[in-house]
Design a protein around this motif. Structure first.
Motif, short mmCIF file in Angstrom:
data_model
loop_
_atom_site.label_atom_id
_atom_site.label_comp_id
_atom_site.label_asym_id
_atom_site.label_seq_id
_atom_site.Cartn_x
_atom_site.Cartn_y
_atom_site.Cartn_z
N LYS A 51 14.22 -33.29 1.43
CA LYS A 51 12.62 -32.95 1.50
C LYS A 51 11.57 -32.36 1.07
CE LYS A 51 10.03 -30.79 5.30
NZ LYS A 51 10.39 -30.56 7.29
N VAL A 52 10.21 -32.47 0.82
CA VAL A 52 9.43 -32.07 -0.01
C VAL A 52 8.39 -31.30 1.11
CG1 VAL A 52 7.54 -32.84 -1.79
CG2 VAL A 52 9.59 -34.33 -1.50
N ASN A 53 8.24 -29.90 0.52
CA ASN A 53 7.58 -29.10 1.56
C ASN A 53 6.57 -29.44 1.12
OD1 ASN A 53 9.65 -27.67 2.89
ND2 ASN A 53 10.63 -26.21 0.65
N LEU A 54 5.28 -29.20 1.78
CA LEU A 54 4.37 -29.30 1.41
C LEU A 54 3.63 -28.18 1.91
CD1 LEU A 54 1.38 -31.25 1.46
CD2 LEU A 54 1.77 -31.55 3.81
N ASN A 55 2.75 -27.86 1.40
CA ASN A 55 1.81 -26.90 0.24
C ASN A 55 0.71 -26.48 1.11
OD1 ASN A 55 3.59 -25.13 -0.65
ND2 ASN A 55 3.72 -25.95 -2.66
#
Length: 146
Positions: free
Chosen positions: A138-142
């Motif tokens: 999972k890629v964290n979205l900023n």
């Protein structure tokens, strides 16, 4: 100059500059065409991967080191063969120090790993990582305010 050789020279320069495995090796391409040593075959079942490397001249298990990460094997060591009163006339398999990185076709577990040496071949058996989501992250979205 051979066009294939020029292309492989360019590939090696790009990998030296950008890092290892900038280009993924073609599956089924012979190692001598890629100028890699020792030669390696990769076999698989639904549950495991078996890498077989040709290591003629391995004198002791201490002469080789195997490192594993989820998608890559690194094998390094030293191969030697001396025949008293003979001098080397022709060499087709590499002797001396070597390091080979093998890109694995699937993610593997880091434990357990089995390795054994028999009749000039190093066998490395690895279990595939078949856990759901093991090949995903999972890629964290900023959030960025304008």
């Amino acid at each position: 100059m051979d066009t294939w050789k020029q292309m492989m020279d360019w590939k090696r320069m790009a990998e030296d500059y950008f890092g290892d495995q900038f280009f993924t090796p073609n599956q089924g391409q012979r190692a001598e065409a890629r100028n890699e040593s020792p030669l390696c075959n990769i076999y698989e079942t639904p549950q495991e991967i078996c890498c077989v490397l040709a290591l003629p001249g391995l004198n002791r298990t201490d002469d080789v080191e195997v490192m594993v990460d989820p998608y890559k094997l690194t094998i390094q060591g030293k191969l030697s063969l001396t025949l008293d009163s003979y001098r080397l006339n022709s060499e087709e398999f590499q002797l001396g120090e070597f390091q080979r990185e093998v890109t694995l076709p699937v993610r593997v577990l880091l434990d357990p790993v089995q390795a054994f040496y028999r009749k000039g071949l190093l066998f490395i058996r690895l279990l595939k990582d078949t856990r759901p989501g093991a090949n995903q992250r999972k890629v964290n979205l900023n959030w960025v305010q304008e």
